[in-house]
Design an enzyme around this catalytic site. Structure first.
Site, PDB file in Angstrom:
ATOM      1  N   HIS A 368       0.854  -1.085   0.076  1.00  0.00           N
ATOM      2  CA  HIS A 368      -0.087   0.101   0.017  1.00  0.00           C
ATOM      3  C   HIS A 368       0.809   1.334   0.012  1.00  0.00           C
ATOM      4  O   HIS A 368       0.377   2.282  -0.779  1.00  0.00           O
ATOM      5  CB  HIS A 368      -0.991  -0.097   1.384  1.00  0.00           C
ATOM      6  N   ARG A 475      -9.806   3.758  -9.401  1.00  0.00           N
ATOM      7  CA  ARG A 475      -9.870   2.469  -8.835  1.00  0.00           C
ATOM      8  C   ARG A 475     -10.262   2.597  -7.549  1.00  0.00           C
ATOM      9  O   ARG A 475      -9.355   3.118  -6.698  1.00  0.00           O
ATOM     10  CB  ARG A 475      -8.405   2.079  -8.915  1.00  0.00           C
ATOM     11  N   ARG A 511     -14.797   2.894 -10.805  1.00  0.00           N
ATOM     12  CA  ARG A 511     -14.643   1.259 -11.226  1.00  0.00           C
ATOM     13  C   ARG A 511     -15.247   0.687  -9.765  1.00  0.00           C
ATOM     14  O   ARG A 511     -14.708   1.161  -8.799  1.00  0.00           O
ATOM     15  CB  ARG A 511     -13.335   0.878 -11.519  1.00  0.00           C
ATOM     16  N   GLU A 610     -11.867  -7.138 -20.048  1.00  0.00           N
ATOM     17  CA  GLU A 610     -10.597  -7.816 -19.492  1.00  0.00           C
ATOM     18  C   GLU A 610     -10.620  -9.031 -19.731  1.00  0.00           C
ATOM     19  O   GLU A 610      -9.337  -9.642 -19.594  1.00  0.00           O
ATOM     20  CB  GLU A 610     -10.468  -7.555 -17.917  1.00  0.00           C
ATOM     21  N   ASN A 633      -4.224  -4.591 -18.961  1.00  0.00           N
ATOM     22  CA  ASN A 633      -3.269  -5.423 -18.218  1.00  0.00           C
ATOM     23  C   ASN A 633      -3.855  -6.899 -18.124  1.00  0.00           C
ATOM     24  O   ASN A 633      -2.926  -7.714 -18.205  1.00  0.00           O
ATOM     25  CB  ASN A 633      -3.189  -4.720 -16.919  1.00  0.00           C
ATOM     26  N   ASP A 634      -5.272  -6.763 -17.606  1.00  0.00           N
ATOM     27  CA  ASP A 634      -5.815  -7.861 -17.511  1.00  0.00           C
ATOM     28  C   ASP A 634      -5.945  -8.681 -18.837  1.00  0.00           C
ATOM     29  O   ASP A 634      -5.785 -10.166 -18.738  1.00  0.00           O
ATOM     30  CB  ASP A 634      -6.951  -7.854 -16.758  1.00  0.00           C
ATOM     31  N   ARG A 644       0.644 -11.526 -14.992  1.00  0.00           N
ATOM     32  CA  ARG A 644       1.192 -10.286 -15.174  1.00  0.00           C
ATOM     33  C   ARG A 644       2.025  -9.742 -14.100  1.00  0.00           C
ATOM     34  O   ARG A 644       2.969  -8.675 -14.363  1.00  0.00           O
ATOM     35  CB  ARG A 644       0.013  -9.087 -15.216  1.00  0.00           C
ATOM     36  N   CYS A 681      -7.789   1.601 -20.580  1.00  0.00           N
ATOM     37  CA  CYS A 681      -7.232   2.088 -19.730  1.00  0.00           C
ATOM     38  C   CYS A 681      -6.144   1.340 -18.950  1.00  0.00           C
ATOM     39  O   CYS A 681      -5.642   1.368 -17.714  1.00  0.00           O
ATOM     40  CB  CYS A 681      -8.151   2.550 -18.726  1.00  0.00           C
TER      41      CYS A 681
HETATM   42  C1  PEP Z   1      -6.305  -3.590 -16.373  1.00  0.00           C
HETATM   43  O1  PEP Z   1      -6.346  -4.509 -16.079  1.00  0.00           O
HETATM   44  O2  PEP Z   1      -5.892  -3.115 -17.545  1.00  0.00           O
HETATM   45  C2  PEP Z   1      -6.711  -2.403 -15.505  1.00  0.00           C
HETATM   46  C3  PEP Z   1      -6.700  -1.128 -15.750  1.00  0.00           C
HETATM   47  O3  PEP Z   1      -7.264  -2.626 -14.241  1.00  0.00           O
HETATM   48  P1  PEP Z   1      -6.157  -2.933 -13.090  1.00  0.00           P
HETATM   49  O4  PEP Z   1      -4.840  -2.738 -13.703  1.00  0.00           O
HETATM   50  O5  PEP Z   1      -6.488  -2.092 -11.934  1.00  0.00           O
HETATM   51  O6  PEP Z   1      -6.317  -4.333 -12.715  1.00  0.00           O
HETATM   52 MG    MG Z   2      -7.746  -5.118 -14.262  1.00  0.00          MG
END
Ligand code: PEP
Ligand code: MG
Length: 754
Positions: A368, A475, A511, A610, A633-634, A644, A681
């Site tokens: 954190h 987030r 989100r 995602e 990302n996901d 990841r 995003c």
């Molecule tokens: C993603 O998965 O691309 C995303 C924006 O969410 P997080 O990185 O918070 O999982």
């Molecule tokens: Mg994500």
């Protein structure tokens, strides 16, 4: 075998008398060696203190040749004295001259002495010098004599480190600034370069007076202190967030065990009985423990000794009443905080304008404090082993949050190179800053919406600074991750309201809670999972335990009264999940309407893309959604079945691969067909080359880390989309691992800044 003549209590009393008289430090030391020699029935007593540059200098002696004082010098590690300083442990020898480390110094005349007892003068585990007694006869010094000498050296350490020293001695206390440069490597946790000076987050404690005036009183003080300590550990254990278990609890269990450890308490009581004050007794025992810890190879035992070290620290704070952290004290204007670990709230306690960087012995990407450091744009390096051992407050230091390098007491070359780099970055920042009010429009006239990702109130000012069009991803879980208890309805409402107010006219896309996997809430029991990324997380958890989501949705609806609410759901895998989440929102709207609350002007509901399965359901999903947002990302991790956060897989698959680009392209085509607004995003939105590819695929809205807005806008301004689009479409069917190079060539050929 002769024993010490009068024992440490009497010696300590005599030392106190010496200290009370107005004399120079040199005279004091001269008298102290005479006292110790007499007390220990030794023919020789000598004090060696560490000089800048790691040399141990003979500062005072009774018995050796007085001309050797300030002349005889040994490096740390050299001779018996140097060995004691390096290893921070005593040497008790019957025949010193046969020891392999013995180094003969003719000027001292010490060849006449056979037996040797030396102890380190320790302070916070660092050797400041060495105290030695010697005798002509071959003799083995007793345990009590060793104890007595260690207690005495404790007092010398406090004298050497206190501010009451005169000039001669003050220069002899090791000044870290004169010590060697140290290059350490850790894990880069928050980008940026920080040059500044060391501030210990938990300052070392000043003992003040180490010699007891009233032994009985000190014994009571120690008992009270231990009692307070035990109670505070028990309190920590019973707190709801800890009581449920987890790693946290294991540490505290060890704490509790140590806090009640009889052996530990007995050792401290013995030290008090020998004539020390309660705090000096704690420090005395801590020093030994510390030295043991430094020699320990077994990581588990080492960790336990670390716990004991922490506990002794707490006890010292209780006894001396000194503040817990440096946040309460005076800071230099370029503070680089050093700590073993730190909670996010502790970092937020500091005056942001004075903190340049943060270096931890622990920490991880998702800790954190790392999240908060990134939000505050404080460069941070974690996993720098034993840095606390190496630093002195005020040491110059460089923390490179881009590479994970840390330079302690850097040479002027290194400092110059880093200062140059920092200046270069600042200049570039200035250039980006100038673009702030320039609209993000491509060279051939297409407007691009550049948004920021945020998660804490401290992120919001970046909207204004960067000139971004809004928040594309807020987030919400971060607020929960750094809280010690679940935020209730009113607190959440107030929080979202403040975010919306701060954003003003600019839209914010919230989100819903994305917890589970790596995102753990400290106050919720963590379920151990084989595959947490594929597990019970995000919308799955929210739909199974709807109370959390209901509360959050209600708070968001209330906070958005009279304005627009934009809310999206993470990790949607099938249309039905979105439908259920939407139904929950409708139910909450009805609930509030029935109770006469003002509702938002409009509620926009979106799904995050995602999970690859959702892509084949877009024709069914899109007619129900107000917008969608790609969490690349996901999406990338699931598309390639590649964790990841796995260090070995980092960079193995490229988001700029034909497969990923093709999937991203398909999403654009589907959303265009259904006329549904689309944003992306994930991290790739903030990297110029990747962002260029996205624009080539048809993305017109991307959301990124605030620091990326400048570089991305610069890229956008120089872009000819008419040329880029067919170029990118031609890459989609290639068999290549990556099309990065081809895109790079395009950028070069068309002078696009990437
Ligand atoms: C993603 O998965 O691309 C995303 C924006 O969410 P997080 O990185 O918070 O999982
Ligand atoms: Mg994500």
């Amino acid at each position: 075998m002769p024993h010490s003549a009068v024992g440490p209590r009497v010696l300590l009393r005599q030392l106190r008398e010496v200290m009370a008289e107005p004399e120079t430090a040199q005279k004091r030391l001269d008298r102290i060696v005479v006292l110790i020699a007499a007390n220990m029935v030794a023919e020789v007593c000598s004090i060696y203190l560490l000089r800048p540059g790691g040399l141990l200098e003979l500062f005072a002696t009774e018995g050796l040749n007085p001309d050797a004082v300030h002349k005889t010098r040994l490096r740390v590690g050299e001779g018996l004295v140097g060995t004691i300083a390096r290893e921070a442990r005593p040497l008790n020898l019957k025949e010193a001259q046969t020891h392999p480390q013995f180094a003969y110094r003719p000027e001292t005349g010490e060849e006449a002495y056979q037996s040797f007892l030396g102890v380190p003068i320790l302070r916070s585990g660092h050797a400041l010098g060495v105290l030695v007694v010697q005798n002509r006869a071959q003799r083995h010094y007793s345990e009590e004599e060793l104890e007595a000498l260690q207690t005495t050296s404790m007092v010398l350490a406090e004298i050497a480190a206190s501010g009451d020293l005169d000039e001669t001695l003050a220069t002899s206390v090791p000044r870290a600034t004169d010590a060697a440069t140290l290059h350490m490597e850790g894990l880069a946790l928050a980008e940026g370069i920080a040059l500044g000076h060391v501030v210990l987050h938990e300052p070392r404690i000043e003992i003040g007076n180490p010699i007891a005036e009233d032994g009985a009183r000190e014994r009571l003080r120690l008992e009270d202190g231990l009692d307070t300590l035990q109670k505070s550990v028990d309190r920590m254990m019973s707190r709801a967030d800890v009581a449920r278990g987890g790693e946290h609890r294991d540490v505290l269990d060890a704490y509790r065990m140590f806090a009640r450890d009889r052996g530990w308490a007995a050792k401290m009581h013995e030290a008090v009985a020998s004539g020390l004050t309660a705090e000096a007794a704690v420090e005395r025992v801590q020093n030994e423990n510390h030295a043991r810890m430094m020699r320990m190879d077994d990581p588990y035992l080492r960790e336990r000794l670390h716990d004991l070290d922490d506990l002794a620290h707490r006890l010292l704070r209780i006894l001396t009443g000194q503040a817990d952290t440096a946040a309460a004290g005076e800071l230099p204007k370029d503070a680089i905080l050093i700590a073993r670990n730190m909670g996010p709230a502790e970092l937020l306690d500091y005056d942001r304008s004075l903190v340049r960087g943060l270096v931890l012995e622990e920490g991880s990407q998702n800790s954190h404090v790392a999240i908060v450091a990134r939000a505050l744009r404080i460069p941070m390096v974690g996993l720098v082993e034993e840095i606390i051992e190496e630093v002195e407050p005020g040491d110059p230091i460089i923390a490179d949050g881009d590479t994970g390098a840390v330079y302690l007491r850097p040479t002027s070359d290194i400092e110059k190179a880093y200062a140059e780099m920092a200046r270069f970055k600042a200049k570039r920042q200035e250039r980006y800053h100038k673009l702030r009010d320039t609209p993000a429009v491509t060279g051939d006239g297409t407007e691009i919406s550049l948004l920021i990702n945020a998660g804490l109130p401290v992120d919001l000012p970046h909207l204004e600074e960067s000139g971004a069009a809004g928040v594309g991803l807020f987030r919400t879980e971060l607020r929960f991750m750094i809280a010690s208890a679940f935020p209730r309805l009113d607190a959440q409402t107030e929080y979202y309201n403040a975010i919306l107010n701060e954003a003003g006219e600019r839209p914010v896309v919230f989100r819903s809670l994305d917890i589970g996997a790596d995102k753990v809430l400290p106050f919720m029991a963590q379920v151990k999972e084989q595959n947490p990324a594929l597990g019970w997380r995000a919308i799955r958890m929210a739909l199974d335990r709807p109370a959390l989501l209901k509360l959050q949705v209600r708070a968001l609806l209330r906070a958005s009264a009279g304005r627009d609410l934009r809310l999206m759901f993470p990790m949607i895998s099938e249309v039905h999940e979105f439908e259920r989440a939407r139904a929950l929102v409708r139910q909450q709207e009805a609930y509030l309407r029935d109770r006469g609350h003002t509702l938002p002007e409009r509620v926009h509901l979106g799904a995050m893309i995602e999970v690859p399965a959702l892509i084949w359901q877009l024709p069914a999903l899109l007619p129900m959604t107000d917008f969608v947002s790609v969490g690349s990302n996901d999406l990338c991790q699931f598309l390639f079945a590649s964790d990841r956060d796995h260090p070995r897989l980092a960079g193995r698959y490229d988001p700029l691969s034909p497969a990923m680009l093709k999937v991203l392209h398909q999403i654009v085509r589907e959303t265009e067909k259904h006329n549904v607004p689309l944003t992306l995003c994930g991290e790739m939105a903030g990297r110029p080359l990747e962002a260029m590819a996205l624009l080539g695929l048809g993305y017109r809205s991307i959301s990124m880390t605030p620091a990326a807005i400048g570089p991305i806008k610069e890229m956008v301004l120089g872009l000819d989309l008419g040329k880029l689009q067919p170029f990118v479409e031609n890459l989609l069917d290639l068999p290549d691992h990556s099309v990065r190079l081809a895109l790079s060539d395009f950028a070069k050929d068309h002078s696009v800044s990437v």
